[in-house]
Design a protein around this motif. Structure first.
Motif, short mmCIF file in Angstrom:
data_model
loop_
_atom_site.label_atom_id
_atom_site.label_comp_id
_atom_site.label_asym_id
_atom_site.label_seq_id
_atom_site.Cartn_x
_atom_site.Cartn_y
_atom_site.Cartn_z
N LEU A 60 0.84 -1.18 0.00
CA LEU A 60 0.00 0.00 0.00
C LEU A 60 0.88 1.24 0.00
O LEU A 60 1.92 1.28 0.68
N TRP A 61 0.47 2.24 -0.75
CA TRP A 61 1.10 3.56 -0.75
C TRP A 61 0.04 4.57 -0.33
O TRP A 61 -1.07 4.55 -0.85
N GLU A 62 0.38 5.44 0.61
CA GLU A 62 -0.53 6.51 1.00
C GLU A 62 0.15 7.85 0.80
O GLU A 62 1.25 8.09 1.29
N PHE A 63 -0.54 8.73 0.10
CA PHE A 63 -0.05 10.09 -0.10
C PHE A 63 -0.79 11.03 0.84
O PHE A 63 -2.01 10.99 0.95
N GLY A 64 -0.04 11.90 1.55
CA GLY A 64 -0.64 12.83 2.47
C GLY A 64 -1.32 12.13 3.63
O GLY A 64 -2.54 12.17 3.79
N ALA A 65 -0.53 11.46 4.48
CA ALA A 65 -1.08 10.58 5.51
C ALA A 65 -1.57 11.30 6.75
O ALA A 65 -2.02 10.64 7.71
N GLY A 66 -1.47 12.62 6.82
CA GLY A 66 -2.04 13.37 7.93
C GLY A 66 -1.48 12.96 9.28
O GLY A 66 -0.27 12.87 9.48
N SER A 67 -2.36 12.65 10.20
CA SER A 67 -1.95 12.27 11.55
C SER A 67 -1.48 10.82 11.63
O SER A 67 -0.99 10.38 12.67
N GLY A 68 -1.64 10.06 10.56
CA GLY A 68 -1.32 8.64 10.57
C GLY A 68 -2.50 7.77 10.96
O GLY A 68 -2.38 6.54 11.02
N ALA A 69 -3.65 8.38 11.21
CA ALA A 69 -4.82 7.62 11.66
C ALA A 69 -5.28 6.61 10.62
O ALA A 69 -5.60 5.46 10.96
N LEU A 70 -5.33 7.00 9.35
CA LEU A 70 -5.79 6.07 8.32
C LEU A 70 -4.82 4.91 8.16
O LEU A 70 -5.23 3.75 8.04
N ALA A 71 -3.53 5.20 8.17
CA ALA A 71 -2.53 4.13 8.07
C ALA A 71 -2.69 3.14 9.22
O ALA A 71 -2.64 1.91 9.02
N GLU A 72 -2.90 3.64 10.41
CA GLU A 72 -3.09 2.79 11.58
C GLU A 72 -4.31 1.89 11.40
O GLU A 72 -4.27 0.69 11.71
N GLN A 73 -5.39 2.46 10.91
CA GLN A 73 -6.62 1.68 10.72
C GLN A 73 -6.45 0.62 9.64
O GLN A 73 -6.89 -0.53 9.79
N LEU A 74 -5.81 0.99 8.54
CA LEU A 74 -5.64 0.04 7.44
C LEU A 74 -4.69 -1.08 7.81
O LEU A 74 -4.94 -2.25 7.50
N LEU A 75 -3.60 -0.76 8.46
CA LEU A 75 -2.66 -1.79 8.88
C LEU A 75 -3.30 -2.76 9.87
O LEU A 75 -3.10 -3.98 9.79
N GLN A 98 3.51 10.75 12.41
CA GLN A 98 3.19 9.45 11.81
C GLN A 98 4.16 8.38 12.29
O GLN A 98 3.75 7.26 12.63
N GLN A 99 5.44 8.71 12.34
CA GLN A 99 6.44 7.73 12.76
C GLN A 99 6.22 7.30 14.20
O GLN A 99 6.38 6.12 14.53
N GLU A 100 5.85 8.24 15.04
CA GLU A 100 5.57 7.90 16.43
C GLU A 100 4.32 7.01 16.54
O GLU A 100 4.31 6.02 17.28
N ARG A 101 3.29 7.37 15.80
CA ARG A 101 2.02 6.65 15.89
C ARG A 101 2.13 5.23 15.33
O ARG A 101 1.47 4.30 15.82
N LEU A 102 2.96 5.05 14.30
CA LEU A 102 3.02 3.77 13.59
C LEU A 102 4.24 2.95 13.95
O LEU A 102 4.56 1.97 13.27
N ALA A 103 4.89 3.32 15.04
CA ALA A 103 6.13 2.63 15.43
C ALA A 103 5.92 1.14 15.66
O ALA A 103 6.84 0.33 15.43
#
Length: 334
Positions: A60-75, A98-103
Protein backbone atom coordinates in the motif's frame (compact mmCIF):
# COMPACT_ATOMS: atom_id res chain seq x y z
CA UNK A 1 -0.75 28.87 -2.17
CA UNK A 2 2.32 26.65 -2.44
CA UNK A 3 4.31 28.95 -0.16
CA UNK A 4 1.48 29.49 2.29
CA UNK A 5 1.02 25.75 2.76
CA UNK A 6 4.49 24.25 2.34
CA UNK A 7 7.26 26.85 2.80
CA UNK A 8 9.86 25.33 5.11
CA UNK A 9 9.13 26.15 8.75
CA UNK A 10 6.50 28.75 7.88
CA UNK A 11 3.86 27.11 5.71
CA UNK A 12 0.72 25.70 7.28
CA UNK A 13 1.75 22.08 6.74
CA UNK A 14 5.40 22.76 7.58
CA UNK A 15 5.05 23.76 11.23
CA UNK A 16 3.93 21.83 14.28
CA UNK A 17 0.41 23.09 14.95
CA UNK A 18 -2.28 20.46 15.32
CA UNK A 19 -4.39 20.18 12.17
CA UNK A 20 -6.73 17.23 12.58
CA UNK A 21 -9.42 16.67 15.20
CA UNK A 22 -13.15 16.50 15.79
CA UNK A 23 -13.62 19.65 17.89
CA UNK A 24 -12.00 23.13 18.15
CA UNK A 25 -11.21 22.51 21.83
CA UNK A 26 -8.56 20.03 20.73
CA UNK A 27 -6.65 22.85 19.02
CA UNK A 28 -7.40 21.36 15.61
CA UNK A 29 -8.59 23.16 12.49
CA UNK A 30 -10.68 20.57 10.63
CA UNK A 31 -11.75 16.95 10.70
CA UNK A 32 -11.00 14.22 8.16
CA UNK A 33 -12.80 10.91 7.86
CA UNK A 34 -10.19 8.79 9.73
CA UNK A 35 -10.42 11.14 12.73
CA UNK A 36 -14.10 10.21 13.16
CA UNK A 37 -13.16 6.74 14.31
CA UNK A 38 -11.64 3.50 13.02
CA UNK A 39 -14.71 2.40 11.05
CA UNK A 40 -13.72 4.52 8.03
CA UNK A 41 -10.39 2.77 7.61
CA UNK A 42 -11.85 -0.63 8.45
CA UNK A 43 -14.52 -0.23 5.77
CA UNK A 44 -12.06 1.15 3.21
CA UNK A 45 -9.82 -1.84 3.97
CA UNK A 46 -12.49 -4.16 2.53
CA UNK A 47 -12.05 -2.45 -0.83
CA UNK A 48 -8.27 -2.33 -0.57
CA UNK A 49 -8.06 -6.03 0.24
CA UNK A 50 -10.08 -6.77 -2.89
CA UNK A 51 -7.81 -4.45 -4.90
CA UNK A 52 -4.66 -6.15 -3.63
CA UNK A 53 -6.09 -9.53 -4.62
CA UNK A 54 -7.34 -8.37 -8.01
CA UNK A 55 -4.01 -6.79 -8.95
CA UNK A 56 -1.84 -9.47 -7.38
CA UNK A 57 0.12 -6.94 -5.32
CA UNK A 58 1.20 -6.71 -1.67
CA UNK A 59 2.00 -3.05 -0.98
CA UNK A 60 0.00 0.00 0.00
CA UNK A 61 1.10 3.56 -0.75
CA UNK A 62 -0.53 6.51 1.00
CA UNK A 63 -0.05 10.09 -0.10
CA UNK A 64 -0.64 12.83 2.47
CA UNK A 65 -1.08 10.58 5.51
CA UNK A 66 -2.04 13.37 7.93
CA UNK A 67 -1.95 12.27 11.55
CA UNK A 68 -1.32 8.64 10.57
CA UNK A 69 -4.82 7.62 11.66
CA UNK A 70 -5.79 6.07 8.32
CA UNK A 71 -2.53 4.13 8.07
CA UNK A 72 -3.09 2.79 11.58
CA UNK A 73 -6.62 1.68 10.72
CA UNK A 74 -5.64 0.04 7.44
CA UNK A 75 -2.66 -1.79 8.88
CA UNK A 76 -4.77 -3.08 11.73
CA UNK A 77 -7.53 -4.27 9.40
CA UNK A 78 -5.37 -5.78 6.65
CA UNK A 79 -2.75 -7.42 8.83
CA UNK A 80 -0.22 -9.60 7.02
CA UNK A 81 -1.92 -8.99 3.66
CA UNK A 82 0.19 -5.82 3.44
CA UNK A 83 3.90 -6.55 3.30
CA UNK A 84 4.93 -2.92 3.10
CA UNK A 85 3.13 0.39 3.70
CA UNK A 86 4.85 3.41 2.17
CA UNK A 87 3.90 6.99 3.05
CA UNK A 88 4.69 10.05 0.94
CA UNK A 89 4.17 13.31 2.85
CA UNK A 90 5.68 16.75 2.26
CA UNK A 91 5.29 17.81 5.90
CA UNK A 92 8.23 17.02 8.15
CA UNK A 93 6.21 17.74 11.29
CA UNK A 94 3.41 15.40 10.23
CA UNK A 95 5.93 12.73 9.25
CA UNK A 96 7.33 12.81 12.78
CA UNK A 97 3.85 12.28 14.24
CA UNK A 98 3.19 9.45 11.81
CA UNK A 99 6.44 7.73 12.76
CA UNK A 100 5.57 7.90 16.43
CA UNK A 101 2.02 6.65 15.89
CA UNK A 102 3.02 3.77 13.59
CA UNK A 103 6.13 2.63 15.43
CA UNK A 104 4.50 -0.67 16.40
CA UNK A 105 4.60 -1.82 12.77
CA UNK A 106 8.36 -1.42 12.56
CA UNK A 107 9.99 -1.59 9.15
CA UNK A 108 6.74 -2.60 7.42
CA UNK A 109 6.00 1.15 7.34
CA UNK A 110 8.39 3.32 5.37
CA UNK A 111 8.53 6.94 4.26
CA UNK A 112 9.60 7.89 0.74
CA UNK A 113 11.11 11.20 -0.36
CA UNK A 114 10.74 10.32 -4.05
CA UNK A 115 8.95 7.73 -6.13
CA UNK A 116 10.80 4.65 -7.30
CA UNK A 117 11.06 3.90 -11.00
CA UNK A 118 8.25 1.35 -10.73
CA UNK A 119 5.41 0.90 -8.23
CA UNK A 120 3.35 -2.26 -7.93
CA UNK A 121 0.63 -1.87 -5.32
CA UNK A 122 -2.49 -0.04 -4.27
CA UNK A 123 -2.38 3.73 -3.75
CA UNK A 124 -4.62 5.72 -1.39
CA UNK A 125 -5.04 9.48 -1.21
CA UNK A 126 -7.59 10.77 1.30
CA UNK A 127 -8.00 14.56 1.06
CA UNK A 128 -4.67 15.02 -0.67
CA UNK A 129 -5.79 16.55 -4.00
CA UNK A 130 -7.66 19.43 -2.32
CA UNK A 131 -4.43 20.63 -0.68
CA UNK A 132 -2.56 20.96 -3.98
CA UNK A 133 -2.09 24.55 -5.20
CA UNK A 134 -4.52 25.82 -7.82
CA UNK A 135 -4.52 28.72 -10.27
CA UNK A 136 -7.30 31.30 -10.01
CA UNK A 137 -9.08 32.54 -13.11
CA UNK A 138 -11.34 35.60 -13.10
CA UNK A 139 -13.64 36.65 -15.93
CA UNK A 140 -14.31 40.35 -15.54
CA UNK A 141 -16.09 42.41 -18.14
CA UNK A 142 -15.90 39.45 -20.50
CA UNK A 143 -12.09 39.22 -20.30
CA UNK A 144 -10.31 36.34 -18.56
CA UNK A 145 -7.57 37.15 -16.04
CA UNK A 146 -5.23 35.06 -13.95
CA UNK A 147 -5.46 36.16 -10.33
CA UNK A 148 -2.19 36.27 -8.46
CA UNK A 149 -0.76 37.84 -5.31
CA UNK A 150 1.23 41.07 -5.00
CA UNK A 151 2.34 43.46 -2.25
CA UNK A 152 0.75 46.86 -1.72
CA UNK A 153 2.70 49.96 -0.70
CA UNK A 154 2.54 48.93 2.94
CA UNK A 155 3.84 45.42 2.29
CA UNK A 156 0.50 43.66 2.69
CA UNK A 157 -0.69 40.89 0.40
CA UNK A 158 -3.27 41.95 -2.21
CA UNK A 159 -4.85 40.35 -5.25
CA UNK A 160 -3.38 41.25 -8.64
CA UNK A 161 -5.07 40.32 -11.94
CA UNK A 162 -3.58 40.15 -15.41
CA UNK A 163 -5.11 39.07 -18.75
CA UNK A 164 -4.42 35.47 -19.65
CA UNK A 165 -4.96 32.91 -22.38
CA UNK A 166 -5.80 30.32 -19.71
CA UNK A 167 -9.40 29.13 -19.60
CA UNK A 168 -11.50 26.71 -17.58
CA UNK A 169 -11.76 23.29 -19.26
CA UNK A 170 -15.41 23.92 -20.19
CA UNK A 171 -17.11 27.11 -21.31
CA UNK A 172 -18.81 29.03 -18.53
CA UNK A 173 -22.19 30.09 -19.87
CA UNK A 174 -23.15 33.75 -19.44
CA UNK A 175 -21.45 37.12 -19.45
CA UNK A 176 -21.36 37.77 -15.71
CA UNK A 177 -18.12 38.12 -13.73
CA UNK A 178 -16.88 34.71 -12.69
CA UNK A 179 -14.10 33.47 -10.37
CA UNK A 180 -12.94 29.86 -10.45
CA UNK A 181 -9.91 27.55 -10.28
CA UNK A 182 -7.96 25.25 -12.56
CA UNK A 183 -5.86 22.36 -11.23
CA UNK A 184 -2.63 21.79 -13.19
CA UNK A 185 -0.71 20.51 -10.16
CA UNK A 186 -3.29 17.89 -9.15
CA UNK A 187 -3.58 16.72 -12.74
CA UNK A 188 0.22 16.63 -12.99
CA UNK A 189 0.35 14.55 -9.82
CA UNK A 190 -1.92 11.92 -11.37
CA UNK A 191 0.17 11.86 -14.55
CA UNK A 192 3.33 11.36 -12.51
CA UNK A 193 1.69 8.58 -10.55
CA UNK A 194 0.63 6.90 -13.79
CA UNK A 195 4.21 7.03 -15.08
CA UNK A 196 5.41 5.00 -12.08
CA UNK A 197 2.48 2.66 -11.38
CA UNK A 198 3.15 -0.50 -13.39
CA UNK A 199 0.52 -2.68 -11.75
CA UNK A 200 -2.10 -1.83 -9.17
CA UNK A 201 -4.91 0.60 -8.41
CA UNK A 202 -5.46 4.10 -7.05
CA UNK A 203 -8.27 5.29 -4.75
CA UNK A 204 -8.65 9.06 -4.40
CA UNK A 205 -11.15 10.35 -1.82
CA UNK A 206 -11.95 14.05 -1.64
CA UNK A 207 -14.59 16.73 -1.87
CA UNK A 208 -15.39 17.94 -5.35
CA UNK A 209 -17.51 17.70 -8.48
CA UNK A 210 -17.41 16.71 -12.15
CA UNK A 211 -16.65 19.69 -14.37
CA UNK A 212 -20.30 20.30 -15.36
CA UNK A 213 -21.01 21.07 -11.70
CA UNK A 214 -17.63 22.61 -10.90
CA UNK A 215 -17.96 25.23 -13.62
CA UNK A 216 -21.70 25.73 -13.30
CA UNK A 217 -22.65 29.33 -14.16
CA UNK A 218 -24.04 29.88 -10.66
CA UNK A 219 -20.78 28.85 -8.94
CA UNK A 220 -19.35 32.28 -9.71
CA UNK A 221 -17.19 32.66 -6.57
CA UNK A 222 -15.19 29.46 -7.04
CA UNK A 223 -14.44 26.98 -4.27
CA UNK A 224 -11.24 28.31 -2.66
CA UNK A 225 -11.63 28.56 1.13
CA UNK A 226 -9.59 28.46 4.34
CA UNK A 227 -10.04 26.37 7.51
CA UNK A 228 -8.99 27.33 11.01
CA UNK A 229 -10.42 26.19 14.36
CA UNK A 230 -13.24 24.41 12.49
CA UNK A 231 -14.38 27.66 10.92
CA UNK A 232 -14.35 28.56 7.23
CA UNK A 233 -13.30 31.87 5.73
CA UNK A 234 -12.68 33.06 2.19
CA UNK A 235 -9.57 35.22 2.64
CA UNK A 236 -6.35 33.27 2.00
CA UNK A 237 -4.32 36.50 2.12
CA UNK A 238 -5.00 37.02 5.84
CA UNK A 239 -2.95 35.27 8.54
CA UNK A 240 -0.96 33.39 5.95
CA UNK A 241 0.60 30.18 7.24
CA UNK A 242 -1.75 29.81 10.19
CA UNK A 243 -4.66 28.17 8.36
CA UNK A 244 -5.39 25.63 5.68
CA UNK A 245 -6.12 26.79 2.13
CA UNK A 246 -8.06 24.38 -0.03
CA UNK A 247 -10.10 24.07 -3.22
CA UNK A 248 -12.57 21.43 -4.31
CA UNK A 249 -11.42 18.81 -6.80
CA UNK A 250 -12.50 18.75 -10.43
CA UNK A 251 -12.83 14.99 -10.76
CA UNK A 252 -13.39 15.16 -14.51
CA UNK A 253 -10.00 16.78 -14.95
CA UNK A 254 -8.35 14.18 -12.72
CA UNK A 255 -10.00 11.29 -14.56
CA UNK A 256 -9.06 12.65 -18.00
CA UNK A 257 -5.47 13.27 -16.94
CA UNK A 258 -5.30 9.70 -15.65
CA UNK A 259 -6.71 8.24 -18.86
CA UNK A 260 -4.38 10.28 -21.03
CA UNK A 261 -1.46 8.93 -18.98
CA UNK A 262 -2.56 5.32 -19.46
CA UNK A 263 -4.66 4.54 -16.37
CA UNK A 264 -8.17 3.11 -16.50
CA UNK A 265 -11.12 4.67 -14.66
CA UNK A 266 -12.55 1.85 -12.53
CA UNK A 267 -15.29 3.79 -10.78
CA UNK A 268 -16.54 7.11 -9.44
CA UNK A 269 -19.23 7.60 -6.80
CA UNK A 270 -20.10 9.41 -3.59
CA UNK A 271 -18.35 8.52 -0.35
CA UNK A 272 -21.67 7.41 1.13
CA UNK A 273 -22.43 4.98 -1.69
CA UNK A 274 -18.84 3.69 -1.68
CA UNK A 275 -18.89 2.97 2.06
CA UNK A 276 -22.35 1.37 1.88
CA UNK A 277 -21.11 -0.92 -0.91
CA UNK A 278 -18.14 -1.89 1.28
CA UNK A 279 -20.34 -2.86 4.22
CA UNK A 280 -20.55 0.18 6.49
CA UNK A 281 -24.22 -0.41 7.36
CA UNK A 282 -23.39 -3.85 8.69
CA UNK A 283 -20.69 -2.39 10.94
CA UNK A 284 -22.72 0.42 12.51
CA UNK A 285 -24.80 -1.73 14.93
CA UNK A 286 -21.58 -3.18 16.35
CA UNK A 287 -20.18 0.23 17.31
CA UNK A 288 -20.55 2.00 20.67
CA UNK A 289 -23.23 4.74 20.39
CA UNK A 290 -20.70 7.59 20.37
CA UNK A 291 -18.65 6.02 17.59
CA UNK A 292 -21.79 5.19 15.61
CA UNK A 293 -22.93 8.83 15.82
CA UNK A 294 -19.57 10.03 14.48
CA UNK A 295 -19.60 7.39 11.76
CA UNK A 296 -22.93 8.65 10.41
CA UNK A 297 -21.16 11.89 9.47
CA UNK A 298 -19.27 9.88 6.86
CA UNK A 299 -22.47 9.18 4.91
CA UNK A 300 -25.02 11.88 5.73
CA UNK A 301 -25.78 14.12 2.75
CA UNK A 302 -25.24 17.38 4.66
CA UNK A 303 -21.92 16.13 6.07
CA UNK A 304 -19.41 14.09 4.01
CA UNK A 305 -21.71 11.61 2.28
CA UNK A 306 -22.59 13.53 -0.88
CA UNK A 307 -19.90 16.20 -1.25
CA UNK A 308 -17.05 13.69 -0.90
CA UNK A 309 -16.40 11.42 -3.87
CA UNK A 310 -14.25 8.36 -4.51
CA UNK A 311 -12.41 7.92 -7.81
CA UNK A 312 -10.72 4.60 -8.57
CA UNK A 313 -8.04 4.15 -11.24
CA UNK A 314 -6.33 1.00 -12.45
CA UNK A 315 -2.95 0.15 -13.96
CA UNK A 316 -1.67 -3.01 -15.59
CA UNK A 317 -4.75 -3.96 -17.56
CA UNK A 318 -6.41 -6.26 -15.00
CA UNK A 319 -10.16 -6.53 -15.70
CA UNK A 320 -12.17 -6.14 -12.49
CA UNK A 321 -14.97 -4.08 -10.99
CA UNK A 322 -14.25 -2.74 -7.51
CA UNK A 323 -16.80 -3.57 -4.83
CA UNK A 324 -17.12 0.08 -3.80
CA UNK A 325 -18.85 0.94 -7.09
CA UNK A 326 -21.18 -2.07 -7.33
CA UNK A 327 -24.18 0.25 -6.93
CA UNK A 328 -24.43 3.97 -7.60
CA UNK A 329 -21.45 4.29 -9.95
CA UNK A 330 -21.40 7.82 -11.44
CA UNK A 331 -18.59 7.36 -13.95
CA UNK A 332 -20.98 8.41 -16.71
CA UNK A 333 -21.24 11.85 -15.09
CA UNK A 334 -17.53 12.65 -15.24
Amino acid sequence: MQQALYAHGLGYYAHGSRKFGTMPASGSDFVTAPELGPVFGQTLAVQLREALEATGTHELWEFGAGSGALAEQLLGALGERVRRYTIVDLSGSLRARQQERLAAWGTRVQWADRLPEAIEGVVVGNEVLDAMPVQLLLRRGGIWHERGVALDAGGAFVWADRPTELRPPVEVVGEHDYLTEIHPQAEGFVRTLAAHLRRGAVFLIDYGFPDAEYYHPQRDMGTLVCHRAHRVDSDPLAEVGTKDITAHVNFTGIALAAQEAGLQVLGYTTQARFLFNCGLLQRLPQLPPEQAALATRLVMEHEMGELFKVLALGAGGAEWRPLGFAQGDRTHRL
